[in-house]
Design a protein around this motif. Structure first.
Motif, PDB file in Angstrom:
ATOM      1  N   MET A   1     -27.559 -18.332 -12.600  1.00 56.46           N
ATOM      2  CA  MET A   1     -28.212 -18.110 -11.206  1.00 56.46           C
ATOM      3  C   MET A   1     -29.523 -17.868 -11.238  1.00 56.46           C
ATOM      4  O   MET A   1     -30.036 -17.539 -12.160  1.00 56.46           O
ATOM      5  N   GLU A   2     -30.274 -17.735 -10.060  1.00 55.76           N
ATOM      6  CA  GLU A   2     -31.679 -17.326 -10.019  1.00 55.76           C
ATOM      7  C   GLU A   2     -31.633 -16.103 -10.681  1.00 55.76           C
ATOM      8  O   GLU A   2     -30.951 -15.266 -10.156  1.00 55.76           O
ATOM      9  N   PHE A   3     -32.842 -15.799 -11.071  1.00 54.13           N
ATOM     10  CA  PHE A   3     -33.176 -14.435 -11.677  1.00 54.13           C
ATOM     11  C   PHE A   3     -33.027 -13.210 -10.574  1.00 54.13           C
ATOM     12  O   PHE A   3     -32.505 -12.330 -10.737  1.00 54.13           O
ATOM     13  N   ASP A   4     -33.668 -13.692  -9.487  1.00 57.02           N
ATOM     14  CA  ASP A   4     -33.732 -12.494  -8.229  1.00 57.02           C
ATOM     15  C   ASP A   4     -32.459 -12.301  -7.535  1.00 57.02           C
ATOM     16  O   ASP A   4     -32.275 -11.682  -6.797  1.00 57.02           O
ATOM     17  N   SER A   5     -31.295 -13.247  -8.111  1.00 56.10           N
ATOM     18  CA  SER A   5     -30.120 -12.982  -7.268  1.00 56.10           C
ATOM     19  C   SER A   5     -29.346 -11.999  -8.256  1.00 56.10           C
ATOM     20  O   SER A   5     -28.083 -11.651  -7.781  1.00 56.10           O
ATOM     21  N   ILE A   6     -29.520 -11.674  -9.518  1.00 52.58           N
ATOM     22  CA  ILE A   6     -28.667 -11.012 -10.470  1.00 52.58           C
ATOM     23  C   ILE A   6     -28.275  -9.652 -10.100  1.00 52.58           C
ATOM     24  O   ILE A   6     -27.255  -9.363  -9.743  1.00 52.58           O
ATOM     25  N   ILE A   7     -29.370  -8.948  -9.709  1.00 57.74           N
ATOM     26  CA  ILE A   7     -29.226  -7.396  -9.359  1.00 57.74           C
ATOM     27  C   ILE A   7     -28.028  -7.387  -7.870  1.00 57.74           C
ATOM     28  O   ILE A   7     -27.250  -6.438  -8.022  1.00 57.74           O
ATOM     29  N   THR A   8     -28.193  -8.116  -6.898  1.00 59.04           N
ATOM     30  CA  THR A   8     -27.384  -8.259  -5.993  1.00 59.04           C
ATOM     31  C   THR A   8     -25.946  -8.610  -6.460  1.00 59.04           C
ATOM     32  O   THR A   8     -25.137  -8.173  -5.757  1.00 59.04           O
ATOM     33  N   ALA A   9     -25.904  -9.828  -7.249  1.00 63.50           N
ATOM     34  CA  ALA A   9     -24.508  -9.957  -7.579  1.00 63.50           C
ATOM     35  C   ALA A   9     -23.842  -9.010  -8.502  1.00 63.50           C
ATOM     36  O   ALA A   9     -22.575  -8.735  -8.180  1.00 63.50           O
ATOM     37  N   VAL A  10     -24.558  -8.174  -9.081  1.00 64.16           N
ATOM     38  CA  VAL A  10     -24.044  -6.801  -9.871  1.00 64.16           C
ATOM     39  C   VAL A  10     -23.635  -5.712  -8.772  1.00 64.16           C
ATOM     40  O   VAL A  10     -22.384  -5.374  -8.650  1.00 64.16           O
ATOM     41  N   ASP A  11     -24.511  -5.504  -7.761  1.00 65.92           N
ATOM     42  CA  ASP A  11     -24.576  -4.690  -6.635  1.00 65.92           C
ATOM     43  C   ASP A  11     -23.066  -4.750  -5.776  1.00 65.92           C
ATOM     44  O   ASP A  11     -22.315  -4.122  -5.487  1.00 65.92           O
ATOM     45  N   LYS A  12     -23.027  -6.058  -5.644  1.00 66.93           N
ATOM     46  CA  LYS A  12     -21.755  -6.651  -4.664  1.00 66.93           C
ATOM     47  C   LYS A  12     -20.581  -6.797  -5.428  1.00 66.93           C
ATOM     48  O   LYS A  12     -19.432  -6.952  -4.882  1.00 66.93           O
ATOM     49  N   GLY A  13     -20.817  -6.575  -6.820  1.00 66.06           N
ATOM     50  CA  GLY A  13     -19.420  -6.518  -7.595  1.00 66.06           C
ATOM     51  C   GLY A  13     -18.989  -7.983  -7.825  1.00 66.06           C
ATOM     52  O   GLY A  13     -17.677  -8.260  -8.277  1.00 66.06           O
ATOM     53  N   GLU A  14     -19.652  -9.121  -7.517  1.00 65.02           N
ATOM     54  CA  GLU A  14     -19.437 -10.378  -7.762  1.00 65.02           C
ATOM     55  C   GLU A  14     -19.518 -10.754  -9.265  1.00 65.02           C
ATOM     56  O   GLU A  14     -18.653 -11.668  -9.734  1.00 65.02           O
TER      57      GLU A  14
ATOM     58  N   ASP B   1     -19.541  -8.468 -13.407  1.00 59.31           N
ATOM     59  CA  ASP B   1     -19.190  -7.057 -13.898  1.00 59.31           C
ATOM     60  C   ASP B   1     -20.711  -6.608 -14.441  1.00 59.31           C
ATOM     61  O   ASP B   1     -20.869  -5.380 -14.306  1.00 59.31           O
ATOM     62  N   PHE B   2     -21.776  -7.509 -14.665  1.00 58.47           N
ATOM     63  CA  PHE B   2     -22.713  -6.857 -15.393  1.00 58.47           C
ATOM     64  C   PHE B   2     -23.949  -8.043 -15.444  1.00 58.47           C
ATOM     65  O   PHE B   2     -23.656  -9.111 -15.070  1.00 58.47           O
ATOM     66  N   GLY B   3     -25.213  -7.739 -15.352  1.00 61.25           N
ATOM     67  CA  GLY B   3     -26.226  -8.585 -15.326  1.00 61.25           C
ATOM     68  C   GLY B   3     -26.844  -8.577 -16.831  1.00 61.25           C
ATOM     69  O   GLY B   3     -27.170  -7.445 -17.259  1.00 61.25           O
ATOM     70  N   MET B   4     -27.206  -9.387 -17.368  1.00 64.72           N
ATOM     71  CA  MET B   4     -28.076  -9.491 -18.668  1.00 64.72           C
ATOM     72  C   MET B   4     -28.888 -10.505 -18.747  1.00 64.72           C
ATOM     73  O   MET B   4     -28.573 -11.865 -18.915  1.00 64.72           O
TER      74      MET B   4
ATOM     75  N   GLU C   1     -42.079  -3.261 -22.059  1.00 68.12           N
ATOM     76  CA  GLU C   1     -40.908  -2.903 -21.269  1.00 68.12           C
ATOM     77  C   GLU C   1     -39.756  -2.895 -22.160  1.00 68.12           C
ATOM     78  O   GLU C   1     -39.564  -3.084 -23.177  1.00 68.12           O
ATOM     79  N   ASP C   2     -38.523  -2.282 -21.470  1.00 69.21           N
ATOM     80  CA  ASP C   2     -37.223  -2.060 -22.134  1.00 69.21           C
ATOM     81  C   ASP C   2     -36.209  -2.925 -21.526  1.00 69.21           C
ATOM     82  O   ASP C   2     -36.231  -2.918 -20.258  1.00 69.21           O
ATOM     83  N   TYR C   3     -35.492  -3.725 -22.378  1.00 61.27           N
ATOM     84  CA  TYR C   3     -34.569  -4.498 -21.737  1.00 61.27           C
ATOM     85  C   TYR C   3     -33.206  -3.748 -21.770  1.00 61.27           C
ATOM     86  O   TYR C   3     -32.903  -3.524 -22.901  1.00 61.27           O
ATOM     87  N   ALA C   4     -32.414  -3.917 -20.688  1.00 56.08           N
ATOM     88  CA  ALA C   4     -31.001  -3.234 -20.727  1.00 56.08           C
ATOM     89  C   ALA C   4     -30.084  -4.118 -19.995  1.00 56.08           C
ATOM     90  O   ALA C   4     -30.532  -5.007 -19.198  1.00 56.08           O
ATOM     91  N   ILE C   5     -29.164  -3.952 -19.736  1.00 53.53           N
ATOM     92  CA  ILE C   5     -27.862  -4.301 -19.127  1.00 53.53           C
ATOM     93  C   ILE C   5     -27.666  -3.908 -17.890  1.00 53.53           C
ATOM     94  O   ILE C   5     -27.519  -2.478 -17.702  1.00 53.53           O
ATOM     95  N   ALA C   6     -27.726  -4.473 -16.704  1.00 52.80           N
ATOM     96  CA  ALA C   6     -27.374  -4.065 -15.378  1.00 52.80           C
ATOM     97  C   ALA C   6     -25.875  -3.829 -15.039  1.00 52.80           C
ATOM     98  O   ALA C   6     -25.217  -4.951 -14.989  1.00 52.80           O
ATOM     99  N   ILE C   7     -25.562  -2.585 -14.578  1.00 56.73           N
ATOM    100  CA  ILE C   7     -24.175  -2.725 -14.222  1.00 56.73           C
ATOM    101  C   ILE C   7     -24.124  -1.783 -12.866  1.00 56.73           C
ATOM    102  O   ILE C   7     -24.692  -1.273 -12.494  1.00 56.73           O
ATOM    103  N   LYS C   8     -22.857  -2.254 -12.134  1.00 56.70           N
ATOM    104  CA  LYS C   8     -22.852  -1.707 -10.801  1.00 56.70           C
ATOM    105  C   LYS C   8     -22.907  -0.084 -10.944  1.00 56.70           C
ATOM    106  O   LYS C   8     -22.169   0.589 -11.573  1.00 56.70           O
ATOM    107  N   LYS C   9     -23.664   0.398  -9.887  1.00 57.34           N
ATOM    108  CA  LYS C   9     -23.535   1.814  -9.653  1.00 57.34           C
ATOM    109  C   LYS C   9     -22.247   2.410  -9.353  1.00 57.34           C
ATOM    110  O   LYS C   9     -21.351   1.894  -8.556  1.00 57.34           O
ATOM    111  N   GLY C  10     -21.838   3.450 -10.469  1.00 60.54           N
ATOM    112  CA  GLY C  10     -20.584   4.067  -9.888  1.00 60.54           C
ATOM    113  C   GLY C  10     -19.782   3.671 -11.107  1.00 60.54           C
ATOM    114  O   GLY C  10     -18.567   3.950 -11.346  1.00 60.54           O
ATOM    115  N   ASN C  11     -19.861   2.479 -11.666  1.00 64.07           N
ATOM    116  CA  ASN C  11     -18.706   2.030 -12.699  1.00 64.07           C
ATOM    117  C   ASN C  11     -19.047   2.516 -14.104  1.00 64.07           C
ATOM    118  O   ASN C  11     -19.500   1.869 -15.219  1.00 64.07           O
TER     119      ASN C  11
END
Ligand code: ARG
Length: 251
Positions: free
Chosen positions: A78-91, A93-96, A210-220
């Motif tokens: 997907m578009e880079f700037d859609s990744i965080i939203t996709a993670v946040d909405k639970g669409e 499991d993670f963004g990398m 900067e540090d690269y890391a994997i984005a995961i839904k808050k609370g998971n």
């Protein structure tokens, strides 16, 4: 005699329940859980397309993590700037996606331990009068939309001087065509783009580290803990270094 019958019945019940449980685990295997990863496969060597397949450092590390967790990996582009939203909405499991840990993003998602370092680099045309970061003042800068390069450039040089492109490669095409004077992007994609295009150079300056890391839904926290455990195992057994070395040749 009665006792024997009892024992036989017990054995029978045990055998039945064992085969029942064996059957269960078999079924679970058949429908192995999928781990859905969001990325933006236009960022070599971290993620890019080879034909229809998404390959690269992140794709391979994610594959190794999924294996550790006994899950199947599915990568969604997907578009880079859609990744965080996709993670946040639970669409997903993670963004990398060679994604930098920032305080702002931390308000929307949780980040795993870092698995790589990135450096924001500046690409110019060979012979450009831009020699240092300071020379960027008042120049036209191309970036990939929503990246840290975009955020920093906009902060430092003003939105009016920054042009956002959907892909880093498109910013590089704009640089070649003279639409922008410089491109700010992560160092490894920068090297890949400069290698693919003649007449470009990377300035010998680190705009940001900067540090690269994997984005995961808050609370998971379950997934966060599992991913961190897998990352630490894959770091210890050398898997991560091996994957990185496969895509990035030591200088
Ligand atoms: N590291 C930068 C950021 O997190 C750029 C990442 C871009 N990644 C990509 N797959 N396009 O903002």
């Amino acid at each position: 005699m009665k006792k024997i019958a009892k024992i036989l019945a017990l054995v029978l019940v045990l055998a039945m329940s064992m085969s029942f449980f064996a059957g269960c685990s078999k079924d679970e295997k058949a429908e192995e859980k999928t781990l859905k990863m969001a990325t933006n496969a236009a960022f070599p060597p971290y993620e890019y397309k080879e034909g229809e397949k998404i390959v690269g450092i992140d794709a391979e590390i994610a594959e190794a993590i999924a294996k550790e967790l006994g899950m199947k990996l599915e990568i969604v582009d997907m578009e880079f700037d859609s990744i965080i939203t996709a993670v946040d909405k639970g669409e997903v499991d993670f963004g990398m996606a060679g994604m930098t840990v920032t305080d702002e993003r931390k308000e929307q998602v949780d980040f795993s331990d870092s698995y790589a370092t990135g450096v924001q680099s500046i690409i110019v045309k060979e012979g450009s009068d831009i020699k240092t970061v300071d020379d960027l003042e008042g120049k036209k800068i191309g970036v990939q939309l929503g990246t840290t390069g975009d955020i920093y450039a906009t902060d430092d040089y003003g939105a009016e001087n920054v042009t956002q492109y959907g892909k880093g490669a498109d910013a590089v095409i704009a640089l070649k065509g003279g639409d922008v004077d410089a491109v700010i992007i992560d160092n490894e994609p920068a090297k890949a783009f400069v290698e693919e295009n003649e007449g470009l150079a990377i300035l010998d300056t680190e705009y940001a580290v900067e540090d690269y890391a994997i984005a995961i839904k808050k609370g998971n926290t379950k997934l966060l803990d599992d991913v961190n455990a897998a990352l630490s195992k894959l770091t210890e057994d050398g898997t991560i270094d091996k994957i990185i070395a496969k895509y990035i040749k030591a200088e």
